[in-house]
Motif scaffolding. Structure first.
Motif, PDB file in Angstrom:
ATOM      1  N   GLN A 226      -8.565   7.751   0.473  1.00 13.32           N
ATOM      2  CA  GLN A 226      -8.771   6.785  -0.603  1.00 13.32           C
ATOM      3  C   GLN A 226      -8.692   5.377  -0.035  1.00 13.32           C
ATOM      4  O   GLN A 226      -7.609   4.904   0.331  1.00 13.32           O
ATOM      5  CB  GLN A 226      -7.702   6.978  -1.687  1.00 13.32           C
ATOM      6  CG  GLN A 226      -7.902   6.102  -2.905  1.00 13.32           C
ATOM      7  CD  GLN A 226      -9.192   6.441  -3.638  1.00 13.32           C
ATOM      8  OE1 GLN A 226      -9.509   7.610  -3.818  1.00 13.32           O
ATOM      9  NE2 GLN A 226      -9.921   5.438  -4.058  1.00 13.32           N
ATOM     10  N   THR A 227      -9.830   4.702   0.073  1.00 10.02           N
ATOM     11  CA  THR A 227      -9.863   3.378   0.710  1.00 10.02           C
ATOM     12  C   THR A 227      -9.770   2.228  -0.281  1.00 10.02           C
ATOM     13  O   THR A 227      -9.562   1.083   0.120  1.00 10.02           O
ATOM     14  CB  THR A 227     -11.157   3.212   1.525  1.00 10.02           C
ATOM     15  OG1 THR A 227     -12.284   3.375   0.658  1.00 10.02           O
ATOM     16  CG2 THR A 227     -11.229   4.254   2.633  1.00 10.02           C
ATOM     17  N   THR A 228      -9.935   2.493  -1.570  1.00  8.54           N
ATOM     18  CA  THR A 228      -9.863   1.436  -2.580  1.00  8.54           C
ATOM     19  C   THR A 228      -8.671   1.673  -3.493  1.00  8.54           C
ATOM     20  O   THR A 228      -8.131   2.771  -3.555  1.00  8.54           O
ATOM     21  CB  THR A 228     -11.150   1.392  -3.424  1.00  8.54           C
ATOM     22  OG1 THR A 228     -11.327   2.659  -4.094  1.00  8.54           O
ATOM     23  CG2 THR A 228     -12.358   1.118  -2.548  1.00  8.54           C
ATOM     24  N   GLY A 229      -8.274   0.641  -4.225  1.00  3.37           N
ATOM     25  CA  GLY A 229      -7.095   0.722  -5.079  1.00  3.37           C
ATOM     26  C   GLY A 229      -7.393   1.214  -6.478  1.00  3.37           C
ATOM     27  O   GLY A 229      -6.975   0.603  -7.457  1.00  3.37           O
TER      28      GLY A 229
ATOM     29  N   ASP B  22      -1.130   0.785  -2.087  1.00  2.00           N
ATOM     30  CA  ASP B  22      -0.009   1.467  -2.741  1.00  2.00           C
ATOM     31  C   ASP B  22      -0.414   1.899  -4.153  1.00  2.00           C
ATOM     32  O   ASP B  22      -0.601   1.057  -5.029  1.00  2.00           O
ATOM     33  CB  ASP B  22       1.184   0.512  -2.811  1.00  2.00           C
ATOM     34  CG  ASP B  22       2.464   1.228  -3.198  1.00  2.00           C
ATOM     35  OD1 ASP B  22       2.378   2.299  -3.827  1.00  2.00           O
ATOM     36  OD2 ASP B  22       3.548   0.712  -2.883  1.00  2.00           O
ATOM     37  N   PRO B  23      -0.538   3.211  -4.422  1.00  2.00           N
ATOM     38  CA  PRO B  23      -1.003   3.638  -5.741  1.00  2.00           C
ATOM     39  C   PRO B  23       0.040   3.500  -6.840  1.00  2.00           C
ATOM     40  O   PRO B  23      -0.299   3.510  -8.024  1.00  2.00           O
ATOM     41  CB  PRO B  23      -1.359   5.121  -5.514  1.00  2.00           C
ATOM     42  CG  PRO B  23      -0.490   5.555  -4.384  1.00  2.00           C
ATOM     43  CD  PRO B  23      -0.335   4.350  -3.500  1.00  2.00           C
TER      44      PRO B  23
ATOM     45  N   LEU C  88       0.039   9.373   0.390  1.00  2.00           N
ATOM     46  CA  LEU C  88       0.449   8.571   1.537  1.00  2.00           C
ATOM     47  C   LEU C  88      -0.079   7.154   1.373  1.00  2.00           C
ATOM     48  O   LEU C  88      -1.240   6.962   1.016  1.00  2.00           O
ATOM     49  CB  LEU C  88      -0.093   9.182   2.836  1.00  2.00           C
ATOM     50  CG  LEU C  88       0.349  10.612   3.156  1.00  2.00           C
ATOM     51  CD1 LEU C  88      -0.277  11.062   4.468  1.00  2.00           C
ATOM     52  CD2 LEU C  88       1.869  10.723   3.225  1.00  2.00           C
ATOM     53  N   ASN C  89       0.771   6.172   1.651  1.00  2.00           N
ATOM     54  CA  ASN C  89       0.417   4.772   1.452  1.00  2.00           C
ATOM     55  C   ASN C  89       0.560   4.021   2.762  1.00  2.00           C
ATOM     56  O   ASN C  89       1.675   3.824   3.263  1.00  2.00           O
ATOM     57  CB  ASN C  89       1.329   4.168   0.374  1.00  2.00           C
ATOM     58  CG  ASN C  89       1.261   2.658   0.336  1.00  2.00           C
ATOM     59  OD1 ASN C  89       0.219   2.064   0.602  1.00  2.00           O
ATOM     60  ND2 ASN C  89       2.384   2.033   0.009  1.00  2.00           N
ATOM     61  N   ALA C  90      -0.563   3.586   3.329  1.00  2.00           N
ATOM     62  CA  ALA C  90      -0.547   2.913   4.625  1.00  2.00           C
ATOM     63  C   ALA C  90       0.072   1.521   4.564  1.00  2.00           C
ATOM     64  O   ALA C  90       0.416   0.951   5.606  1.00  2.00           O
ATOM     65  CB  ALA C  90      -1.972   2.814   5.178  1.00  2.00           C
TER      66      ALA C  90
END
Length: 209
Positions: A26-29, A70-71, A102-104
């Motif tokens: 997932q590259t977008t918020g 961060d979702p 997972l949040n990079a």
């Protein structure tokens, strides 16, 4: 898509004797990840179990979203969700379904080294460690491979089409359940469905009778 090509396309689908892993990049918020995880769970379960089979045949599943943003806005790098009872502390449902985000961009202070290196690499840093280095090497090979690039773009377009089809068919199935319960047309319309969707659901229902 599911392992036999039905319904949707999943980024990475791994199935063993007792466990299934779906990994989504997932590259977008986007804010719909929780419901997307619910949708993927349903599609995976439908794919795992044949009609009329026992529910005990469902395998333990892990749906993992790898996110650059961060979702949930709590600055964690790992969010793990399982179904638990609200009234009884510590009581788990035991449906063997786990969703991990997972949040990079989160706080990496207490992460295992390999996971930290992987998330740092996703954030744009140079690859370090075995996993990140191997991923970087595979990415470079893919970038240099014209045939793979063309195939990827073709699959991406098909993914978008299949996702839209899957969402529409989900609406049809929901309407059909209401029709089977003899809910009237006005009630179904009040739930937000269109007359065209109701007509299509009725048409499909008649062809299966």
């Amino acid at each position: 898509m599911t392992s036999d090509g039905k319904g949707i396309r999943l980024d990475v689908y791994l199935e063993g004797d007792s466990k299934v892993y779906d990994i989504e990049m997932q590259t977008t918020g986007k804010s719909n990840l929780p419901k997307r995880s619910r949708y993927y769970q349903g599609m995976i379960d439908l794919n795992l179990i044949e009609k009329g089979a026992d529910y005990s045949e469902l395998k333990e599943t892990f749906i993992i979203f790898v996110c650059l943003h961060d979702p949930f806005k709590h600055n964690e790098c790992v969010y793990t969700f399982e179904n638990r009872c609200k009234e009884v502390q510590g009581l788990q449902l035991g449906d063997e379904s786990t969703k991990i985000f997972l949040n990079a961009s989160g706080n990496k202070k207490n992460l295992p080294e390999e996971l930290k290196n992987f998330l740092d690499f996703l954030s744009g840093e140079e690859p370090r460690g075995r996993l990140a280095t191997e991923i970087a090497r595979k990415v470079e090979l893919a970038v240099q491979h014209e045939e793979w690039r063309t195939e990827y773009m073709t699959l991406l377009q098909r993914d978008r089409e299949k996702f839209a089809e899957g969402m529409e068919q989900g609406k049809i199935l929901s309407i059909q359940r209401l029709l089977k319960k003899e809910m009237d047309n006005d009630f179904i319309l009040s739930l937000g469905y269109t007359q065209e969707e109701i007509d299509e659901a009725e048409k499909q229902l008649m062809t299966t009778v």
